[in-house]
Design a protein around this motif. Structure first.
Motif, PDB file in Angstrom:
ATOM      1  N   ASP A  10       0.871  -1.170   0.000  1.00 33.90           N
ATOM      2  CA  ASP A  10       0.000   0.000   0.000  1.00 33.90           C
ATOM      3  C   ASP A  10       0.913   1.227   0.000  1.00 33.90           C
ATOM      4  OD1 ASP A  10      -1.809   2.075   0.488  1.00 33.90           O
ATOM      5  OD2 ASP A  10      -3.029   0.873   1.863  1.00 33.90           O
ATOM      6  N   SER A  11       0.839   2.020  -1.057  1.00 29.76           N
ATOM      7  CA  SER A  11       1.777   3.125  -1.249  1.00 29.76           C
ATOM      8  C   SER A  11       1.175   4.502  -1.011  1.00 29.76           C
ATOM      9  CB  SER A  11       2.361   3.076  -2.679  1.00 29.76           C
ATOM     10  OG  SER A  11       3.184   1.944  -2.841  1.00 29.76           O
ATOM     11  N   HIS A  12       0.076   4.565  -0.261  1.00 33.97           N
ATOM     12  CA  HIS A  12      -0.522   5.873   0.046  1.00 33.97           C
ATOM     13  C   HIS A  12      -1.234   5.764   1.384  1.00 33.97           C
ATOM     14  CE1 HIS A  12      -2.620   9.640  -1.824  1.00 33.97           C
ATOM     15  NE2 HIS A  12      -2.507   9.751  -0.501  1.00 33.97           N
ATOM     16  N   ILE A  13      -0.554   6.194   2.449  1.00 31.42           N
ATOM     17  CA  ILE A  13      -1.070   6.042   3.805  1.00 31.42           C
ATOM     18  C   ILE A  13      -0.802   7.320   4.595  1.00 31.42           C
ATOM     19  CG2 ILE A  13      -0.987   4.676   5.922  1.00 31.42           C
ATOM     20  CD1 ILE A  13       0.438   2.480   4.211  1.00 31.42           C
ATOM     21  N   HIS A  39       5.413  -4.685   1.767  1.00 29.70           N
ATOM     22  CA  HIS A  39       5.868  -3.299   1.705  1.00 29.70           C
ATOM     23  C   HIS A  39       4.715  -2.372   2.083  1.00 29.70           C
ATOM     24  CE1 HIS A  39       9.225  -4.725  -0.874  1.00 29.70           C
ATOM     25  NE2 HIS A  39       8.295  -5.466  -1.447  1.00 29.70           N
ATOM     26  N   ILE A  40       5.028  -1.296   2.757  1.00 28.52           N
ATOM     27  CA  ILE A  40       4.077  -0.192   2.927  1.00 28.52           C
ATOM     28  C   ILE A  40       4.850   1.112   2.810  1.00 28.52           C
ATOM     29  CG2 ILE A  40       2.388  -1.413   4.350  1.00 28.52           C
ATOM     30  CD1 ILE A  40       3.612  -0.092   6.800  1.00 28.52           C
ATOM     31  N   CYS A  41       4.156   2.145   2.354  1.00 30.25           N
ATOM     32  CA  CYS A  41       4.789   3.456   2.241  1.00 30.25           C
ATOM     33  C   CYS A  41       3.883   4.503   2.889  1.00 30.25           C
ATOM     34  CB  CYS A  41       5.043   3.827   0.781  1.00 30.25           C
ATOM     35  SG  CYS A  41       5.994   5.350   0.589  1.00 30.25           S
ATOM     36  N   PHE A  42       4.420   5.184   3.864  1.00 28.84           N
ATOM     37  CA  PHE A  42       3.707   6.279   4.514  1.00 28.84           C
ATOM     38  C   PHE A  42       3.907   7.550   3.695  1.00 28.84           C
ATOM     39  CE2 PHE A  42       4.335   3.218   7.899  1.00 28.84           C
ATOM     40  CZ  PHE A  42       3.090   3.214   8.513  1.00 28.84           C
ATOM     41  N   THR A  43       2.809   8.267   3.449  1.00 25.76           N
ATOM     42  CA  THR A  43       2.852   9.440   2.557  1.00 25.76           C
ATOM     43  C   THR A  43       2.043  10.569   3.173  1.00 25.76           C
ATOM     44  OG1 THR A  43       0.967   8.517   1.347  1.00 25.76           O
ATOM     45  CG2 THR A  43       3.161   8.080   0.437  1.00 25.76           C
ATOM     46  N   TYR A  77      11.230  -2.506  12.561  1.00 28.26           N
ATOM     47  CA  TYR A  77      10.443  -3.550  11.909  1.00 28.26           C
ATOM     48  C   TYR A  77      11.145  -4.163  10.696  1.00 28.26           C
ATOM     49  CZ  TYR A  77       6.232  -2.523  14.635  1.00 28.26           C
ATOM     50  OH  TYR A  77       5.317  -2.375  15.646  1.00 28.26           O
ATOM     51  N   LYS A  78      12.445  -3.943  10.567  1.00 29.74           N
ATOM     52  CA  LYS A  78      13.141  -4.331   9.338  1.00 29.74           C
ATOM     53  C   LYS A  78      13.098  -5.831   9.059  1.00 29.74           C
ATOM     54  CE  LYS A  78      17.737  -4.556  11.499  1.00 29.74           C
ATOM     55  NZ  LYS A  78      19.102  -3.968  11.476  1.00 29.74           N
ATOM     56  N   ASN A  79      12.916  -6.638  10.071  1.00 30.09           N
ATOM     57  CA  ASN A  79      12.865  -8.086   9.865  1.00 30.09           C
ATOM     58  C   ASN A  79      11.449  -8.603   9.629  1.00 30.09           C
ATOM     59  OD1 ASN A  79      15.686  -8.409  10.231  1.00 30.09           O
ATOM     60  ND2 ASN A  79      15.417  -8.362  12.462  1.00 30.09           N
ATOM     61  N   LYS A  80      10.472  -7.685   9.643  1.00 31.47           N
ATOM     62  CA  LYS A  80       9.079  -8.093   9.495  1.00 31.47           C
ATOM     63  C   LYS A  80       8.402  -7.512   8.255  1.00 31.47           C
ATOM     64  CE  LYS A  80       8.347  -8.702  14.484  1.00 31.47           C
ATOM     65  NZ  LYS A  80       7.532  -8.291  15.654  1.00 31.47           N
ATOM     66  N   ILE A  81       8.781  -6.304   7.864  1.00 30.59           N
ATOM     67  CA  ILE A  81       8.135  -5.643   6.728  1.00 30.59           C
ATOM     68  C   ILE A  81       9.031  -4.509   6.246  1.00 30.59           C
ATOM     69  CG2 ILE A  81       6.848  -3.958   8.132  1.00 30.59           C
ATOM     70  CD1 ILE A  81       4.456  -4.387   6.192  1.00 30.59           C
ATOM     71  N   ASN A  82       8.950  -4.220   4.961  1.00 24.64           N
ATOM     72  CA  ASN A  82       9.718  -3.109   4.389  1.00 24.64           C
ATOM     73  C   ASN A  82       8.896  -1.829   4.487  1.00 24.64           C
ATOM     74  OD1 ASN A  82      12.014  -4.661   3.463  1.00 24.64           O
ATOM     75  ND2 ASN A  82      10.645  -5.495   1.896  1.00 24.64           N
ATOM     76  N   LEU A 108      13.791  10.646   1.263  1.00 26.32           N
ATOM     77  CA  LEU A 108      12.514  10.003   0.969  1.00 26.32           C
ATOM     78  C   LEU A 108      12.670   8.886  -0.054  1.00 26.32           C
ATOM     79  CD1 LEU A 108      10.213  13.149   0.670  1.00 26.32           C
ATOM     80  CD2 LEU A 108      10.191  11.470   2.532  1.00 26.32           C
ATOM     81  N   ASP A 109      11.759   7.922   0.029  1.00 29.92           N
ATOM     82  CA  ASP A 109      11.669   6.865  -0.980  1.00 29.92           C
ATOM     83  C   ASP A 109      10.719   7.224  -2.110  1.00 29.92           C
ATOM     84  OD1 ASP A 109      13.305   4.677   0.181  1.00 29.92           O
ATOM     85  OD2 ASP A 109      11.836   4.782   1.803  1.00 29.92           O
ATOM     86  N   PHE A 110       9.759   8.116  -1.825  1.00 25.75           N
ATOM     87  CA  PHE A 110       8.631   8.255  -2.743  1.00 25.75           C
ATOM     88  C   PHE A 110       7.946   9.590  -2.510  1.00 25.75           C
ATOM     89  CE2 PHE A 110       4.054   6.690  -3.577  1.00 25.75           C
ATOM     90  CZ  PHE A 110       4.167   6.820  -4.951  1.00 25.75           C
TER      91      PHE A 110
END
Length: 274
Positions: A10-13, A39-43, A77-82, A108-110
């Motif tokens: 989810d890339s929009h949170i 993967h998740i991306c906070f935006t 959380y690096k061992n559980k989710i990106n 930033l990533d995104f």
């Protein structure tokens, strides 16, 4: 919960770092892990020169604190989710210099580039629609997107492209994207020429619209014009809307001709097969 097994990002949170959300990011991360997301991306929002609301400055992101918080969360959380760190940046000619120089240290990533304001005015408020006919107002919105593309360059995908459809006053105009097809085609061609992408944003479904933003027809045009970069985001402001109706998006992407969706890492696209 809907079947979302084919979409694991989810890339929009949005979270408590946005003026219109109170959600704790930890809740979102734990929910994503429980659903098997990779993967998740906070935006969270940053809108320069957004109108004041109740005398308060809105959508002015505390960038240093934001980066610090999410870098720590990412490590935890690096061992559980990106966890990817992004921003939803409001685009507008009057703030183009600030947009284009944002995140000069490349932390930033995104970055989602979105039109929340139309030449400084907010479609969310009824008075926005009172100055001209509804159809002409929608036309002005699309014209502003093309203007934004001519001056704002520091973003990766254009957010919720037909966002204006969410706020059209009831019984004022039966929205039909075909009324603006020449302009929409030009917008999509410009996005592609500039090496940018678009997103599929499922928040429209939450607001009772029949399709996400943009609609399937516009996504098909984007693909047919040669568009390759397409992210998927729920635009969730509460954890309960995380990955909202992603089952619809899987079919939508396939119907539009896509065999993949996109995530961003360090501002570079990565393509994930459906």
């Amino acid at each position: 919960m809907e079947d979302i097994t084919m979409l694991l990002s989810d890339s929009h949170i949005h979270t408590m770092f946005s003026s219109d959300s109170e959600e704790n990011p930890v809740n979102v991360v734990n929910n994503a892990i429980s659903l098997g997301f990779k993967h998740i991306c906070f935006t969270d929002h940053n809108d320069f020169d957004a109108p004041l609301e109740d005398g308060k400055v809105m959508f002015n992101l505390d960038f240093p604190e934001y980066i610090k918080y999410f870098q720590n969360l990412k490590e935890s959380y690096k061992n559980k989710i990106n966890i990817h760190i992004g921003v939803e940046q409001g685009l507008m000619r009057s703030v183009a210099d600030r947009v284009n120089s944002y995140d000069s240290a490349k932390q930033l990533d995104f970055i989602i580039g979105s039109s929340h304001l139309v030449y400084g005015e907010d479609p969310y408020y009824p008075e926005f629609w009172e100055k001209r006919s509804t159809k002409d107002t929608v036309l002005t919105y699309y014209e502003s997107i093309l203007d934004n593309l001519g001056c704002c360059h520091n973003f990766d995908v254009y957010g919720h492209l037909d966002y204006i459809a969410r706020y059209i006053p009831a019984n004022s105009y039966a929205y039909d994207w075909h009324d603006f097809d020449d302009l929409i085609n030009t917008i999509l061609k410009t996005i592609i020429e500039k090496g940018k992408g678009i997103e599929i944003n499922t928040a429209g479904l939450k607001y009772g619209m029949p399709e996400p933003n943009p609609c399937l027809d516009i996504v098909k045009i984007y693909h047919n014009l040669g568009g390759e970069i397409i992210t998927v985001g729920s635009d969730a402001h509460e954890v309960k809307f995380f990955a909202y109706r992603f089952d619809v998006v899987s079919d939508m992407l396939k119907n539009a001709g896509f065999n993949y969706y996109t995530i961003f890492n360090e501002r570079k696209p990565e393509f994930i097969r459906l």
